[in-house]
Design an enzyme around this catalytic site. Structure first.
Site, PDB file in Angstrom:
ATOM      1  N   HIS A   1     107.996  39.121  73.675  1.00 59.36           N
ATOM      2  CA  HIS A   1     106.706  39.801  73.475  1.00 59.36           C
ATOM      3  C   HIS A   1     106.289  39.841  72.007  1.00 59.36           C
ATOM      4  CE1 HIS A   1     109.127  43.657  73.049  1.00 59.36           C
ATOM      5  NE2 HIS A   1     108.240  43.873  72.120  1.00 59.36           N
TER       6      HIS A   1
ATOM      7  N   ASP B   1     112.301  38.571  78.363  1.00 60.11           N
ATOM      8  CA  ASP B   1     111.758  39.020  77.074  1.00 60.11           C
ATOM      9  C   ASP B   1     112.567  38.534  75.868  1.00 60.11           C
ATOM     10  OD1 ASP B   1     110.049  40.179  75.307  1.00 60.11           O
ATOM     11  OD2 ASP B   1     110.428  42.250  75.910  1.00 60.11           O
TER      12      ASP B   1
ATOM     13  N   SER C   1     111.165  45.677  67.688  1.00 59.72           N
ATOM     14  CA  SER C   1     111.321  44.666  68.736  1.00 59.72           C
ATOM     15  C   SER C   1     111.958  43.395  68.230  1.00 59.72           C
ATOM     16  CB  SER C   1     109.965  44.305  69.306  1.00 59.72           C
ATOM     17  OG  SER C   1     109.617  45.226  70.270  1.00 59.72           O
TER      18      SER C   1
END
Lengths: 487, 499
Positions: free
Chosen positions: B86, B117, B196
Site C-alpha cells: 500500500h 500487502d 508502513s
C-alpha cells in the site's frame, strides 16, 4: 320563545366563522392498535392509540380511514359533547383505498347512533369548489376550516402502490384535539375524508366521493370485495427513441406494458409484455399514462380501472402490438395476490417453531419492519423474492423461510441460518406454511427430519425427538404456542 | 462490533497536521558496540516518498487524482527493499532516502503483492547503498516478548523507534486488499502513518513488517509476520508473483447432533461438512457438496474446520496459506459413508479478484451513445455506491454461484452522459446490463463488439437485469452524438477495454 332564542344563536355564529354546527354528524373514533411482532410472530407488539374524527352515515354507520382501524383491538366512538361512548366494530375495510365502515357493537349503540344526523355523500365536486373541513375542539365545539379544491390526483394514501382519486385542497388548518383524519363537507354533505395535511404547503389530500360511493356500494351486501385491478406493470413512452422502436406515431400516447401478472384481468384478456396500452374505454392515454377526465383535467389512467369500475365489469382496451392496433376487452377482477402479499393487515402471521427454528411466510410487511431503509437493510435473497416473485412462484402459494433460529440443543450449529428460503421438508415440497406443518408431522423412520434449503448447506437435519422436547421447553419458557396455521 | 483497519501510510497532506512534540531528555546508557550496531541497522531502514496517481472509477476516462505519501522500507538483499504494497500502490515516482542523508534516490517496484500487502523495490542506482547491512528475516516472536518498530512515521523527518510487546497472534483481515486474511501479529506499540513498510525487530532480526492499525483502539499495531514475508519472497523467486492459492470450497461446522447422526459421526470423529464447492476452483471435480472433509495434507480437520499445527489450533486454510499454486495436497473425506482420499493440485482463483481492491490498473470502461458501462468490482461498487438489489446479488454470488462462468464481467450502466440520443435513460443508472441486441453479455470486449458492429442495426436494444423494458437508442445520428458527447463531457477516449 325558545325557538327564537336558538335562531339568534345560529345567526350570531353565522356572522362569525360561518360555521354551522355539525357536531351531530361527526363522531370521534378512538382505537387501540396492535400488530404482530415480525420477528417473534407468536406475540404482539406493545399497543398504541389513535384518535380521529369520523363521519356519521345514515343507518348507524360510521365512515373513517382504514389506517384508523388497521390491527385494531378496540374501537370506540365518542360523541363530540362527551355524552356517548359506543364500542364499535368494522363492517368493511379497504386498506388499499384507505376506507373503513364501522357500526356499534350493541343494539343500544345502534339506537344511540341512529339519533345522529347521518350525512349523505356529496356529488362529484369540481376544481375550484369550496369545501369545509370539520374538526372538533376539546370542548366539543365544531371547528370549520374552509378550503378550495385545487386539483384532483390519483395517489396512494395508505398502502404503497395502490392509487386512488383524491382531491387536493388548499387550506390552513390547526391541529385540534385529534389527528388529521377528519371529514370534509360540501353543502352539508360528506365530500370525503381528509387523510393528510402538509403544513408546509398547506395542502390536504381528501379521498374523493367517487371512491367512497364505490366502497359503500360494495359494502352494502356485507360481502366486501374491493376495487378491481388490471394486473399490469407499465412504463412511460416519452422517450423518443423508444417510441420509434415501438413504431408509435407522434400523435399517439400510450404506456408500454412491462409486466402482466399471471391470471390477472389483463392476462386473461390476452395482454402481453411489450404491448402498448393506448386507450381504456375509448379514453386515449398520453405518453405518461394520463387521460383527460371531465372536470378534473388530467388524471392517471389507474382511476379508469380502480374507482370508475366495479368488479365484473367489462372494459375495452386499445393496444398496439408490433406497431399494429389491437382491441381487447377485459373483465375486471381483483389482482391475484401472488406468493408475497403486499399487505397482511389484521391478519395473524402463520408460523411454526420446530426445535427452535422459526418458519414464516414472507410478506412485504416483514421486510418493511427492517426500518426506513429496508430496501438496503433487508436480507438480499428475500428482497430479490419481493422484486421478482415470478422466479419463486413455481409450486408455491407462499414463500416459506426461516425467520429466526432460537439457540437450542436441536439448533446447535444452525445459528447463522437466518432468512433462508425453505424448499422441502422430509421430501415434501413446501408450498405454504400449512404444508410445512404437515410435512413435519410425518416423522421419518430414523427419527430425523430432513430440511432442504435454498442456501448453503442445502440440507440440514433436525432430531425429531430432541426438537419435540425443545419445543415443550420453549412453551414452558413462555411461548404461547408453537404454530399458527390460519391467518 | 465492526473494526476498521487503517493502512499506516502518511499522506502528504497529513504532514501539515503535525502535533506539537515535547523534547524528552536524551538517555545514553548503551555501550559503544550496541550503538554501532544500531547505527548500521538504521542506515538500512529507508524513507520512501511516493507520488501516486489514483484511478478514478467514477469518471474512468479521467487521469485520476494525483497524490502522494511516505512510508518506510528496509534492505533485505542486494538492491532489494521490502515495504508494504500500500506504500507504493498506484505509484508514479518513488524516491528513497537513507537515514542521516537528504539525498533522494529514484526507485521502482519489482514485485507487488496486494493480497498480502508486500512489495519489493529496487534502486535505479544501487551503488550508494552497496555497503549497507542486509536485515535478516527472523521468526514469529513469542507472545509477551518485546519488539522494536522502526520507521519514519508522522511527526518528524527523522527515524523513529518505538517499543512494544507482542499481544496476539491471529488469522485476521489485511486492510489493503479488503478481501484477504492471513496470519497477523498484534503489538501494543502504535503503528502510525509513515511507519508502513518498516521493520519490526527482535534480537536484531526482522520479526515482521509494520502495516496497519486500528481506528477504534489506541496503542494497537499490526505487523505482517515472517511466514507471510517468506512466502512472498519464495513466490517471486520465479520472477513473478502468483498470489495465494485457494481451496475453492466452503465449509459448514458439524456441531449439530442430528447432522452428525445422519453422517454417522461419533462425538470425537474428525470432519467438517463441505457446504459448496466453487466451480473451476482447486477442489472442483474432487470435493462435492455434502462431503465430510476429515484431513487436509495429513492434518486432521475438526468439526469446525480447524487443524492443529505445532500445538496451535488454526483454520485449515493455513495449510493452503503456506503452499503455492501448483503444489499438491492430500484431501481425506467421507462421501456416502465411504472413506475417500484425493490429491488435488492447488491453483489461484482469478474470479475472486471481484472482491479485491484494485491498484495500479486503469479502470476499464466503454461508452456508446453516452451510456457509460463499467465492469463490476469492489472499486466500482464503492465509487458508485451501487444499491440495485439485482446488482448486489450478482456481486455477492459471483463466485459462490459460479456466475463468473457465463459472465466474466458484470457490466454496470454507471452513468448516462445526457444527450438527445439518450435523454430518457438516466433513470436506469446503477443496473447491470444483461444483453445487447438479444445477445447475453459475457465481458466488456464482447459488449464493445456488440455496440460497434460492422453493420449497425436500426436500433440498439439493451436489456438490464431485473428490468422488463429495453433501453433503446438509434444507430442513426449515433456517431454525431458520440462526437458531441466526447467534446461536451471531456471524454477524450471512448473506451478502455483492458488493463
Amino acid at each position: 320563545m325558545k325557538s327564537f332564542f336558538t335562531l339568534s344563536i345560529v345567526l350570531a355564529s353565522s356572522f362569525g366563522a360561518m360555521a354551522k354546527d355539525v357536531s351531530d354528524s361527526v363522531i370521534r373514533v378512538a382505537t387501540t392498535l396492535q400488530s404482530y411482532n415480525p420477528s417473534q410472530p407468536w406475540e404482539k407488539t406493545s399497543p398504541r392509540k389513535r384518535r380521529a374524527l369520523a363521519a356519521v352515515l345514515p343507518n348507524s354507520q360510521v365512515l373513517t380511514t382504514a389506517e384508523m382501524v388497521t390491527d385494531a383491538n378496540f374501537i370506540q366512538l365518542e360523541s363530540a359533547n362527551g355524552e356517548h361512548q359506543i364500542p364499535a366494530r368494522v363492517v368493511a375495510v379497504d386498506y388499499e383505498a384507505n376506507l373503513a365502515l364501522l357500526t356499534p357493537n350493541s343494539d343500544e349503540g345502534i339506537k344511540t347512533l341512529g339519533k345522529f344526523n347521518g350525512l349523505e355523500i356529496a356529488p362529484t365536486a369540481h376544481l375550484g369548489d369550496e369545501v369545509n373541513i370539520v374538526q372538533i375542539e376539546d370542548n366539543g365545539m365544531t371547528l370549520i376550516t374552509e378550503g378550495r379544491i385545487q386539483s384532483a390526483d390519483v395517489v396512494a394514501s395508505f398502502v404503497p402502490g395502490h392509487f386512488f382519486l383524491n382531491y387536493e385542497v388548499k387550506a390552513s388548518m390547526q391541529s385540534a384535539a385529534n389527528s388529521f383524519t377528519v371529514p370534509v363537507l360540501k353543502d352539508d354533505k360528506l365530500l370525503g375524508l381528509l387523510t393528510s395535511y402538509s403544513s408546509k404547503d398547506q395542502i390536504v389530500d381528501i379521498i374523493s366521493p367517487e371512491i367512497i360511493k364505490a366502497f359503500l356500494k360494495d359494502a352494502r351486501d356485507g360481502k366486501y370485495q374491493g376495487f378491481p385491478s388490471l394486473g399490469i406493470g407499465t412504463t412511460r413512452t416519452t422517450d423518443i427513441h423508444f417510441r420509434d422502436w415501438l413504431q408509435l406515431s407522434s400523435d399517439k400516447g400510450g404506456l408500454y406494458v412491462t409486466r402482466v401478472l399471471p391470471n390477472s384481468a389483463a392476462a386473461l384478456a390476452g395482454i402481453k409484455t411489450g404491448d402498448v396500452l393506448t386507450a381504456i374505454n375509448g379514453k386515449p392515454l398520453d405518453r405518461r399514462g394520463y387521460y383527460h377526465a371531465n372536470g378534473y383535467g388530467q388524471l392517471f389512467w389507474s382511476h379508469l380501472i380502480r374507482g370508475s369500475q366495479p368488479i365484473g365489469s367489462t372494459i375495452k382496451l386499445d393496444l398496439l402490438r408490433g406497431g399494429k392496433p389491437l382491441e381487447v376487452s377485459a373483465t375486471l377482477k381483483r389482482a391475484p395476490e401472488g406468493i408475497i402479499p403486499s399487505h397482511t393487515y389484521d391478519k395473524a402471521p402463520r408460523f411454526l417453531v420446530k426445535g427452535g427454528i422459526v418458519f414464516q411466510e414472507l410478506t412485504k410487511s416483514y421486510l418493511r419492519a427492517f426500518g426506513d431503509d429496508w430496501v438496503s437493510r433487508a436480507p438480499l435473497n428475500l428482497l430479490d423474492a419481493i422484486n421478482h416473485p415470478e422466479d419463486y412462484e413455481k409450486g408455491r402459494k407462499r414463500l416459506v423461510f426461516i425467520s429466526a433460529v432460537i439457540p437450542t440443543p436441536a439448533t446447535l450449529g444452525y445459528e447463522s441460518l437466518n432468512s433462508v428460503i425453505v424448499e422441502q421438508i422430509n421430501g415434501q415440497a413446501i408450498e405454504d406454511l400449512p404444508s410445512l406443518i404437515a410435512a413435519f408431522k410425518k416423522v421419518p423412520k430414523n427419527g430425523i427430519h430432513t430440511l432442504k434449503l435454498d442456501g448453503q448447506p442445502e440440507t440440514i437435519y433436525l432430531d425429531a425427538k430432541v426438537s419435540d422436547t425443545v419445543d415443550q421447553s420453549l412453551l414452558a419458557r413462555g411461548l404461547p404456542s408453537l404454530s399458527r396455521e390460519t391467518e | 462490533m465492526k473494526v476498521l483497519f487503517t493502512c499506516a501510510i502518511a499522506l502528504v497532506g497529513s504532514l501539515y497536521a503535525q502535533e506539537a512534540v515535547t523534547a524528552a531528555p536524551a538517555q545514553d546508557h548503551h555501550t559503544a558496540t550496541e550503538s554501532a550496531t544500531k547505527a548500521t541497522i538504521y542506515k538500512s531502514i529507508v524513507r520512501i516518498e511516493v507520488a501516486s496517481q489514483v484511478p478514478d472509477y467514477k469518471t474512468p476516462w479521467n487521469a485520476g487524482r494525483f497524490s502522494g505519501g511516505t512510508g518506510t522500507g528496509f534492505l533485505i538483499g542486494k538492491n532489494q527493499f521490502l515495504t508494504n504494497a500500500h506504500v507504493v500502490s498506484n505509484a508514479r515516482r518513488i524516491l528513497i532516502t537513507m537515514h542521516g542523508s537528504s539525498r533522494k534516490h529514484q526507485a521502482r517496484v519489482v514485485h507487488v503483492a496486494h493480497d498480502c500487502d508486500l512489495a519489493l523495490l529496487e534502486l535505479v542506482d544501487f551503488r550508494p547503498f552497496a555497503d549497507l547491512a542486509h536485515l535478516e528475516i527472523g521468526s514469529i516472536p513469542k507472545l509477551e516478548s518485546e519488539v522494536r518498530v522502526i520507521g519514519y512515521p508522522m511527526g518528524g523527518e527523522r527515524i523513529s523507534v518505538t517499543r512494544g510487546v507482542v499481544s496476539r497472534i491471529d488469522f485476521r483481515p489485511y486492510a489493503h486488499s479488503r478481501s484477504d486474511s492471513h496470519l497477523i501479529v498484534q503489538i501494543d506499540a502504535a503503528i502510525n502513518p509513515g511507519n508502513s513498510g518498516g521493520p519490526v525487530l527482535q534480537d536484531g532480526k526482522v520479526a515482521g513488517v509494520a502495516f496497519q492499525g486500528l481506528t477504534q483502539a489506541d496503542n494497537t499495531g499490526y505487523m505482517i509476520p515472517t511466514p507471510v514475508i517468506r512466502r512472498f519472497l519464495k513466490d517471486i523467486e520465479d520472477g513473478s508473483y502468483d498470489s495465494y492459492a485457494d481451496l475453492g470450497a466452503y465449509d459448514f461446522a458439524l456441531f449439530n447432533p442430528a447432522m452428525r447422526k445422519v453422517y454417522n459421526l461419533q462425538a470425537n470423529d474428525p470432519g467438517v461438512l463441505i457446504s459448496s464447492v466453487t466451480s473451476g476452483g482447486s477442489s472442483s471435480g474432487s470435493l462435492k457438496e455434502g462431503d465430510i472433509l476429515t484431513a487436509i495434507d495429513g492434518y486432521s480437520v475438526d468439526s469446525s474446520g480447524n487443524i492443529t499445527i505445532a500445538g496451535e489450533r488454526v483454520n485449515m486454510n493455513e495449510i493452503i496459506e503456506r503452499k503455492f499454486a501448483g503444489d499438491k495436497i492430500q484431501l481425506d473425506f467421507i462421501r456416502d459413508g465411504k472413506k475417500l482420499s484425493k490429491e488435488i493440485s492447488l491453483k489461484t482463483f482469478p474470479p475472486a479478484s471481484m472482491y479485491s481492491a484494485q491498484y495500479g490498473k486503469k479502470p476499464r470502461y466503454l461508452i456508446q451513445g453516452g451510456l457509460v458501462l463499467q465492469p463490476l468490482n469492489r472499486n466500482l461498487y464503492a465509487a458508485h455506491k451501487l444499491n440495485n438489489p439485482r446488482v448486489r446479488r450478482l456481486f455477492s454470488e459471483y463466485v459462490k454461484e459460479g456466475i463468473f462462468k457465463e459472465r466474466a464481467d458484470i457490466l454496470i450502466l454507471t452513468r448516462v452522459l445526457d444527450d438527445p440520443i439518450n435523454s430518457a435513460l438516466s433513470g436506469y443508472v446503477g443496473s447491470a446490463v444483461k444483453s445487447i441486441n438479444g445477445v447475453d453479455i459475457t465481458d466488456i470486449k464482447q459488449a464493445h463488439e456488440l455496440l460497434n458492429p460492422a453493420t449497425p442495426p436500426e436500433f440498439f436494444e439493451i436489456m438490464l437485469d431485473g428490468l422488463d423494458r429495453p433501453l433503446i437508442f438509434p444507430s442513426k445520428g449515433l456517431s454525431e452524438a458520440n462526437q458531441r458527447i466526447s467534446e461536451n463531457y471531456g471524454v477524450h477516449k471512448a473506451n478502455n477495454l483492458s488493463n
